[in-house]
Design a protein around this motif. Structure first.
Motif, short mmCIF file in Angstrom:
data_model
loop_
_atom_site.label_atom_id
_atom_site.label_comp_id
_atom_site.label_asym_id
_atom_site.label_seq_id
_atom_site.Cartn_x
_atom_site.Cartn_y
_atom_site.Cartn_z
N VAL A 181 0.41 -1.09 -0.31
CA VAL A 181 -0.10 0.26 -0.19
C VAL A 181 0.62 1.46 -0.09
CG1 VAL A 181 -1.82 1.44 1.32
CG2 VAL A 181 -1.94 -1.59 1.08
N GLY A 185 -0.32 3.04 -3.81
CA GLY A 185 -0.95 3.90 -2.97
C GLY A 185 -0.56 4.99 -3.68
N GLY A 189 -3.73 5.88 -6.73
CA GLY A 189 -4.83 6.85 -7.02
C GLY A 189 -4.44 7.70 -7.61
N LEU A 250 -3.92 -3.47 -1.39
CA LEU A 250 -3.90 -2.80 -2.00
C LEU A 250 -4.67 -2.01 -2.86
CD1 LEU A 250 -2.03 -0.40 -3.56
CD2 LEU A 250 -1.22 -1.48 -4.93
N LEU A 253 -8.31 -1.04 -0.58
CA LEU A 253 -8.15 -0.07 0.10
C LEU A 253 -8.26 1.75 -1.42
CD1 LEU A 253 -5.17 -0.18 2.82
CD2 LEU A 253 -7.73 0.70 2.83
N ALA A 254 -8.25 0.82 -2.18
CA ALA A 254 -8.10 1.69 -3.33
C ALA A 254 -9.58 2.18 -3.82
CB ALA A 254 -7.73 1.19 -4.77
N ALA A 519 -5.32 8.40 -1.46
CA ALA A 519 -3.96 7.35 -1.70
C ALA A 519 -3.22 6.75 -1.53
CB ALA A 519 -4.38 7.25 -3.37
N THR A 520 -3.09 9.03 -1.21
CA THR A 520 -1.46 8.48 -0.23
C THR A 520 -1.20 8.76 1.50
OG1 THR A 520 -1.09 10.26 -2.49
CG2 THR A 520 0.79 10.31 -0.36
N VAL A 522 -3.72 7.16 2.63
CA VAL A 522 -3.81 5.35 3.03
C VAL A 522 -2.17 5.21 3.21
CG1 VAL A 522 -4.66 3.03 2.10
CG2 VAL A 522 -5.85 5.04 2.00
N SER A 523 -1.97 5.06 1.89
CA SER A 523 0.25 4.76 2.00
C SER A 523 0.74 5.29 3.98
CB SER A 523 0.87 5.27 0.85
OG SER A 523 -0.21 4.63 -0.55
N SER A 526 -1.02 3.09 6.85
CA SER A 526 -0.22 1.82 5.86
C SER A 526 1.45 1.82 6.33
CB SER A 526 -0.42 1.30 4.80
OG SER A 526 -1.38 1.12 4.43
#
Length: 585
Positions: A181, A185, A189, A250, A253-254, A519-520, A522-523, A526
């Protein structure tokens, strides 16, 4: 006297109408009447019938056949479109050189009376979604997809904990999934921001299901071949399991980022805060109900049928859910009049074609690195960064929550799988209650203060839970149940902040960068979780659970402290962003 007037329209040429003017040398004021019955006065300065222009700010108006005059009223306004008189003016009028008002500047007009919606009408609009039917279809899509995802999130750590006696394999699998991720991520994204929403979501759903089925096959193989714990970790099936779980994490979450940060904002309306808040709350309730149902269902199946048959039943459910998700996402796009079926272009459409094109193999690495750098740069520059970082800090809490490590820990403590599933289900149920509680908190305290209250509530209850655990009494069943109950109650605060922070980020992040920054984020979250999983890989013995609990508690306390500091010292941009929601002190 009739005068022809040509109104310049941007795309349809000229619209001609006729005005009846009184034969006067000067006209002090022109008056135009709205359909609502309100009168708008305009100060017309030095307008020559042959070559001058009139500019005004009007929408949905009717031009009166007879123009009333009110001497003495003078106003000016910012122009929106120009009205030019025709050249069919009698020579007598031209000779008299009629000026509507004496002056030397160009025409300037201001509306003295504007049609303003009442407070009730504004509230009604703010609470009405832009695409209400499409929102209901989106809720059904989320339910179908989240149910099998939450079932799987509970199934794989419980099934693996029955193979290996320590927390090590669960920690390794979680750690590798978080690394995927972190690395992928921002790239995913960025790609989602440039591809059609519908195609991107359905593709991710297919990839997620395929990786889940592959993981189930590897776990069933380990159970049926009676593999020892050591050979399981060193065998090829574990390596395949690591890869498939990383891909599943991945893609899942996306999909969540796309729905929570993009789809729901578009369907509810970013300028309709009440409707958006209601949609966010419903999405969270659906997610938590799916977590409650998925964990409870697999816990019952595991207690009754064992791991192999339970996993086979889970695989069947996953296979059935995919076409349902695809159909419901198509229906959502159909009900939104195709709004979700097109690609987004952050700046201008001129650059979209190049952005959508798939990079060649020679440049794929450089483009991937550039996408990751760009995502982290945009994330660090967002105006609500402290609120996002507080959300990220909560991901350091890997054991004082219904997580994979907690499931593995309770399984190895000998608790019945149905009780473990009930614990996860109750945590989800408290999250559903938090969605209702958060709405009242926002109404009473304001959106920013409500977030602080949720974090402090969670930190206080988890402090009490850690004290109970470190006292050593959890070796008995009753204190262990009390310890779990404190974690369940703390989910009220956690999920309240989860709901509130989602709306804070939706308000502060531009729509064109929603997937990239989401998405970032989430990264980054993670990365925080992977760090704790790395610690758990070292301290993998069940006896070290108390140490992991202490680290988790410190992260929650840090999140509350960071958020409260940001709230106490607001910036000017923060005041502007949240002026609608609450007045900062």
């Amino acid at each position: 006297m009739a005068v022809g007037v040509a109104v310049a329209m941007p795309s349809s040429g000229f619209l001609f109408t006729r005005l009846q003017l009184e034969p006067r040398d000067k006209l002090s004021l022109g008056c135009i009447r709205l359909r609502s019955g309100r009168w708008l006065t305009a100060h017309l300065d030095s307008l020559r019938f042959r070559s001058s222009s009139l500019r005004c700010s009007l929408t949905n108006t009717d031009v009166c056949d007879s123009i009333a005059t009110f001497p003495g009223d003078t106003i000016s306004a910012e122009p929106e479109f120009s009205v030019q008189t025709s050249h069919n003016i009698p020579d007598s009028v031209e000779a008299e050189n009629l000026n509507l008002l004496v002056g030397t500047t160009y025409v300037d007009m201001l509306l003295t009376v504007l049609p303003v919606l009442s407070e009730e009408e504004q509230n009604a609009i703010a609470a009405t979604p832009a695409h209400p039917d499409a929102l209901f279809a989106l809720y059904a899509t989320c339910f179908a997809g989240n149910l099998v995802e939450e079932l799987w999130n509970f199934a794989w750590p419980a099934a693996i904990a029955l193979i290996h006696p320590s927390l090590f394999p669960v920690a390794v699998l979680g750690f590798c999934a978080q690394l995927a991720v972190i690395a992928g991520g921002p790239l995913v994204g960025k790609l989602m921001d440039h591809f059609p929403r519908l195609i991107a979501l359905n593709s991710l759903a297919f990839i997620q299901m395929a990786s889940q089925l592959l993981s189930i096959g590897m776990i069933i193989h380990a159970h049926t071949t009676h593999t020892t714990s050591t050979s399981f970790l060193l065998g090829p099936s574990f390596a395949v399991l690591v890869l498939s779980l990383a891909i599943e994490k991945l893609s899942g979450l996306a999909q969540g980022v796309a729905i929570e940060r993009d789809w729901v904002v578009l369907l509810a309306g970013i300028n309709r805060p009440v409707a958006l808040a209601q949609a966010n709350a419903i999405l969270h309730r659906i997610e938590l109900l799916c977590e409650f149902g998925g964990a409870s269902l697999f816990g019952i199946l595991l207690a009754k049928y064992g791991p192999v048959k339970s996993l086979k039943l889970a695989a069947s459910l996953m296979t059935i859910s995919l076409p349902v998700v695809v159909f419901l996402s198509w229906l959502t796009n159909r009900l939104s009049s195709g709004a979700l079926g097109q690609a987004k272009c952050p700046q201008s459409c001129s650059g979209c074609s190049s952005a959508i094109s798939i990079p060649d193999t020679q440049n794929i690495w450089s483009r991937s690195v550039e996408a990751i750098k760009h995502g982290w740069l945009e994330y660090s520059q967002q105006p609500v960064l402290p609120a996002s970082l507080a959300y990220v800090l909560l991901y350091f809490n890997v054991v004082l929550a219904p997580s994979a490590l907690t499931t593995a820990f309770l399984t190895q403590r000998g608790l019945n799988p149905s009780i473990i599933g009930g614990f996860s289900g109750l945590c989800a149920f408290m999250g559903v209650a938090a969605t209702f509680l958060s709405a009242k908190m926002v109404k009473q305290l304001g959106i920013l203060e409500a977030g602080a209250a949720g974090l402090m509530f969670q930190a206080s209850l988890l402090t009490l839970a850690v004290i109970v655990y470190l006292s050593g009494s959890v070796s008995q069943k009753l204190p262990l149940m009390f310890f779990l109950c404190l974690i369940v109650l703390s989910r009220l605060g956690h999920m309240s902040y989860d709901v509130i922070s989602a709306q804070i980020l939706q308000t502060g992040i531009p729509e064109s960068k929603a997937n990239l920054i989401g998405a970032t984020e989430v990264s980054v979250a993670s990365l925080a979780e992977s760090m704790m999983l790395g610690v758990a890989m070292v301290a993998n013995d069940v006896a070290h659970f108390g140490f992991l609990a202490m680290l988790s508690l410190l992260s929650v306390i840090g999140a509350a402290a960071l958020y409260c500091t940001w709230l106490k010292n607001p910036t000017d941009k923060q005041r502007r962003l949240f002026s609608y929601h609450h007045k900062l002190s």
